[in-house]
Design an enzyme around this catalytic site. Structure first.
Site, PDB file in Angstrom:
ATOM      1  N   ASN A  57     -29.112  -9.254 -22.685  1.00  0.00           N
ATOM      2  CA  ASN A  57     -30.005  -9.551 -21.319  1.00  0.00           C
ATOM      3  C   ASN A  57     -30.221 -10.804 -20.992  1.00  0.00           C
ATOM      4  OD1 ASN A  57     -29.994  -6.764 -21.230  1.00  0.00           O
ATOM      5  ND2 ASN A  57     -32.081  -6.628 -21.722  1.00  0.00           N
ATOM      6  N   VAL A  58     -30.055 -11.250 -19.662  1.00  0.00           N
ATOM      7  CA  VAL A  58     -30.213 -12.727 -19.256  1.00  0.00           C
ATOM      8  C   VAL A  58     -31.775 -12.716 -18.603  1.00  0.00           C
ATOM      9  CG1 VAL A  58     -27.828 -13.083 -19.058  1.00  0.00           C
ATOM     10  CG2 VAL A  58     -29.002 -12.100 -17.152  1.00  0.00           C
TER      11      VAL A  58
ATOM     12  N   HIS B 131     -25.539 -13.665 -23.852  1.00  0.00           N
ATOM     13  CA  HIS B 131     -24.973 -13.792 -22.912  1.00  0.00           C
ATOM     14  C   HIS B 131     -25.785 -14.789 -21.931  1.00  0.00           C
ATOM     15  CE1 HIS B 131     -22.818  -9.562 -22.988  1.00  0.00           C
ATOM     16  NE2 HIS B 131     -22.557 -10.371 -23.679  1.00  0.00           N
TER      17      HIS B 131
ATOM     18  N   CYS C  38     -25.542 -28.272 -16.028  1.00  0.00           N
ATOM     19  CA  CYS C  38     -24.974 -29.061 -15.039  1.00  0.00           C
ATOM     20  C   CYS C  38     -23.581 -29.211 -15.515  1.00  0.00           C
ATOM     21  CB  CYS C  38     -25.715 -30.697 -15.330  1.00  0.00           C
ATOM     22  SG  CYS C  38     -24.755 -31.980 -14.272  1.00  0.00           S
TER      23      CYS C  38
ATOM     24  N   CYS D 245     -22.970 -33.382 -16.618  1.00  0.00           N
ATOM     25  CA  CYS D 245     -23.580 -34.143 -17.612  1.00  0.00           C
ATOM     26  C   CYS D 245     -23.861 -33.099 -18.755  1.00  0.00           C
ATOM     27  CB  CYS D 245     -24.612 -35.021 -17.247  1.00  0.00           C
ATOM     28  SG  CYS D 245     -26.176 -34.089 -16.896  1.00  0.00           S
TER      29      CYS D 245
ATOM     30  N   SER E  71     -24.593   0.286 -22.982  1.00  0.00           N
ATOM     31  CA  SER E  71     -23.595   1.069 -22.772  1.00  0.00           C
ATOM     32  C   SER E  71     -22.391   0.945 -23.856  1.00  0.00           C
ATOM     33  CB  SER E  71     -22.808   1.076 -21.212  1.00  0.00           C
ATOM     34  OG  SER E  71     -22.413  -0.286 -21.074  1.00  0.00           O
TER      35      SER E  71
ATOM     36  N   GLU F 204     -28.355   8.118 -22.086  1.00  0.00           N
ATOM     37  CA  GLU F 204     -27.101   9.066 -22.485  1.00  0.00           C
ATOM     38  C   GLU F 204     -26.467   8.566 -23.607  1.00  0.00           C
ATOM     39  OE1 GLU F 204     -25.899   8.544 -18.298  1.00  0.00           O
ATOM     40  OE2 GLU F 204     -24.555   6.899 -18.920  1.00  0.00           O
TER      41      GLU F 204
HETATM   42  P1  OAD Z   1     -25.105  -1.452 -18.986  1.00  0.00           P
HETATM   43  O1  OAD Z   1     -25.445  -1.301 -17.417  1.00  0.00           O
HETATM   44  O2  OAD Z   1     -23.484  -1.318 -19.011  1.00  0.00           O
HETATM   45  O3  OAD Z   1     -25.436  -0.014 -19.635  1.00  0.00           O
HETATM   46  C1  OAD Z   1     -26.978   0.318 -19.674  1.00  0.00           C
HETATM   47  C2  OAD Z   1     -27.335   1.309 -20.681  1.00  0.00           C
HETATM   48  O4  OAD Z   1     -28.567   1.558 -20.760  1.00  0.00           O
HETATM   49  C3  OAD Z   1     -26.713   2.648 -20.086  1.00  0.00           C
HETATM   50  O5  OAD Z   1     -25.862   3.138 -21.476  1.00  0.00           O
HETATM   51  C4  OAD Z   1     -27.716   3.659 -19.780  1.00  0.00           C
HETATM   52  O6  OAD Z   1     -27.616   4.995 -20.115  1.00  0.00           O
HETATM   53  C5  OAD Z   1     -28.916   2.802 -20.556  1.00  0.00           C
HETATM   54  N1  OAD Z   1     -30.311   2.883 -19.900  1.00  0.00           N
HETATM   55  C6  OAD Z   1     -30.478   2.876 -18.742  1.00  0.00           C
HETATM   56  N2  OAD Z   1     -31.913   3.232 -18.518  1.00  0.00           N
HETATM   57  C7  OAD Z   1     -32.335   3.347 -19.781  1.00  0.00           C
HETATM   58  C8  OAD Z   1     -33.531   3.519 -20.239  1.00  0.00           C
HETATM   59  N3  OAD Z   1     -34.710   3.470 -19.465  1.00  0.00           N
HETATM   60  N4  OAD Z   1     -33.859   3.676 -21.534  1.00  0.00           N
HETATM   61  C9  OAD Z   1     -32.793   3.788 -22.320  1.00  0.00           C
HETATM   62  N5  OAD Z   1     -31.732   3.611 -22.042  1.00  0.00           N
HETATM   63  C10 OAD Z   1     -31.457   3.206 -20.607  1.00  0.00           C
HETATM   64  O7  OAD Z   1     -25.607  -2.593 -19.485  1.00  0.00           O
HETATM   65  P2  OAD Z   1     -25.132  -3.440 -20.930  1.00  0.00           P
HETATM   66  O8  OAD Z   1     -24.713  -2.749 -21.837  1.00  0.00           O
HETATM   67  O9  OAD Z   1     -26.320  -4.435 -21.170  1.00  0.00           O
HETATM   68  O10 OAD Z   1     -22.940  -9.229 -19.180  1.00  0.00           O
HETATM   69  O11 OAD Z   1     -24.170  -4.264 -20.179  1.00  0.00           O
HETATM   70  C11 OAD Z   1     -23.410  -5.267 -21.142  1.00  0.00           C
HETATM   71  C12 OAD Z   1     -23.169  -6.511 -20.419  1.00  0.00           C
HETATM   72  O12 OAD Z   1     -22.203  -5.976 -19.131  1.00  0.00           O
HETATM   73  C13 OAD Z   1     -24.171  -7.133 -19.807  1.00  0.00           C
HETATM   74  O13 OAD Z   1     -24.904  -8.031 -20.493  1.00  0.00           O
HETATM   75  C14 OAD Z   1     -23.523  -8.036 -18.659  1.00  0.00           C
HETATM   76  C15 OAD Z   1     -22.661  -6.902 -18.055  1.00  0.00           C
HETATM   77  O14 OAD Z   1     -21.640  -7.159 -17.219  1.00  0.00           O
HETATM   78  C16 OAD Z   1     -22.778 -10.247 -18.615  1.00  0.00           C
HETATM   79  O15 OAD Z   1     -23.463 -10.599 -17.775  1.00  0.00           O
HETATM   80  C17 OAD Z   1     -21.972 -11.348 -19.578  1.00  0.00           C
END
Ligand code: OAD
Length: 251
Positions: A111-112, A128, A136, A139, A198, A224
Site C-alpha cells: 500500500n502507498v 510500492h 525529482c 536531481c 489479491s 474472498e
Molecule cells: P487488490 O485490489 O488487487 O486486492 C485487494 C484484496 O483485498 C482483494 O483480494 C479483496 O478480496 C481484499 N479485501 C477487500 N476488502 C477487504 C477487507 N475489508 N478485509 C480483507 N480483505 C479485503 O489490491 P492489492 O493486492 O494490494 O500496485 O494489489 C496489489 C497491487 O496492485 C497494488 O499495490 C497496486 C496495484 O496495481 C501498484 O500500485 C504498483
C-alpha cells in the site's frame, strides 16, 4: 466476519491465534484490502480503481512521459481522497503485534497510502512506494508533501525539475534494497500473515509462497479466496478490520 458462526472458522481462528502466539519472528504482508475499511479504494474487485480507470493511461512511466498533467490529476485526486482516510482497527492491531515481537517483526506493505505509519507501525517496507512522497526527475531528491498540488505537474524546490509520485508504476522495477529486505524477511520468518491482497501482482505475491517453502506457517486473511488459498496453512475469510484485532487480542 463472514463465517464467524461456523465451527470450522472458529477452529481455524483458534489455530491461527496459537500460531501467532508461538511465533518468534513474524512478517506481515498487507495489500489494499486492509485499508478498504478506512475508505481507500482497492484496485481490483467491485469499485476497484483498475475497474474504473485504465492503468496504462495513469500508472505507467509511458503514461507519465506522454501526459504528466493527466497522471498528476489522478494522483491529486487520490491525495484528496486519502487525506480524509484514517487508519482502522486492523492497522492498529498490527502496531500491537509489532510491540509484542519487536525488533523481530517486519511489516511489508504494497500500500502507498501511509496508513500503517499513521497507525504507529515502525518497521515498514513500503515495496510500492508512498503516495505522499515525490521524487525529482532531475536531481533525484525525495520529499514528503501532504495535500494536493495547486499547479501540476509540480516542480522541485531545489532545482526546478519535474516531480513524480514516488510510487512504483506498472513496468517499473521495485527498489532493489527494499525488495531485498522484504525477500530476506520472507525467507527467514517463522510466521507470515497475508492480509487483504489479491495476490496477483509480482513480486509481492510470491513472498507468501517463498515463506511457506522456507517452512513458515502462513495465514491468509481476505474477504474472498485468492490464488494463494489452498497453498497456505490457513485462510480466514472476512473483514480485516474484524479478524486482525481478534487475532491480536490477548497477545
Ligand atoms: P487488490 O485490489 O488487487 O486486492 C485487494 C484484496 O483485498 C482483494 O483480494 C479483496 O478480496 C481484499 N479485501 C477487500 N476488502 C477487504 C477487507 N475489508 N478485509 C480483507 N480483505 C479485503 O489490491 P492489492 O493486492 O494490494 O500496485 O494489489 C496489489 C497491487 O496492485 C497494488 O499495490 C497496486 C496495484 O496495481 C501498484 O500500485 C504498483
Amino acid at each position: 466476519m463472514i463465517d464467524d458462526n461456523s465451527e470450522l472458522f472458529k477452529e481455524k481462528f483458534r489455530q491461527a491465534k496459537d500460531m501467532i502466539a508461538a511465533a518468534g519472528h513474524p512478517v506481515v504482508l498487507t495489500g489494499a484490502g486492509i485499508s478498504a475499511e478506512s475508505g481507500v479504494p482497492t484496485f481490483r474487485g467491485e469499485g476497484g480503481l483498475w475497474k474504473q480507470y485504465n492503468v496504462f493511461e495513469l500508472a505507467t512511466p509511458e503514461a507519465f512521459t506522454r501526459d504528466p498533467a493527466l497522471v498528476w490529476e489522478f494522483y491529486n485526486w487520490r491525495r484528496e481522497l486519502l487525506a480524509k482516510c484514517r487508519c482502522n482497527p486492523a492497522h492498529l492491531a498490527l502496531v500491537k503485534m509489532e510491540q509484542r515481537f519487536s525488533p523481530a517483526f517486519t511489516l511489508i506493505t504494497q500500500n502507498v497510502d501511509g496508513l500503517h505509519t499513521q497507525a504507529g507501525s515502525r518497521n515498514i517496507l513500503e515495496i510500492h512506494g508512498n503516495l505522499w512522497q515525490v521524487r525529482c526527475l532531475r536531481c533525484g531528491r525525495l520529499d514528503t508533501v501532504y495535500g494536493v498540488f495547486e499547479s501540476i505537474p509540480p516542480k522541485c524546490d531545489q532545482c526546478g525539475g519535474m516531480l513524480r509520485p514516488n510510487v512504483v508504476w506498472f513496468g517499473e522495477a521495485l527498489d532493489p534494497q527494499v525488495l531485498g529486505a522484504a525477500t530476506a524477511a520472507a525467507e527467514s520468518c517463522d510466521l507470515m500473515l497475508v492480509i487483504g491482497t489479491s495476490a496477483v501482482v509480482q513480486p509481492a505475491a510470491s513472498l507468501a509462497i517463498l515463506a511457506k517453502k522456507r517452512g513458515a506457517g502462513v495465514i491468509e486473511i481476505n474477504l474472498e479466496e485468492t490464488d494463494h488459498t489452498g497453498r497456505l496453512d490457513i485462510t480466514l475469510l472476512g473483514k480485516a478490520g474484524e479478524i486482525v484485532p481478534g487475532l491480536m487480542d490477548g497477545l
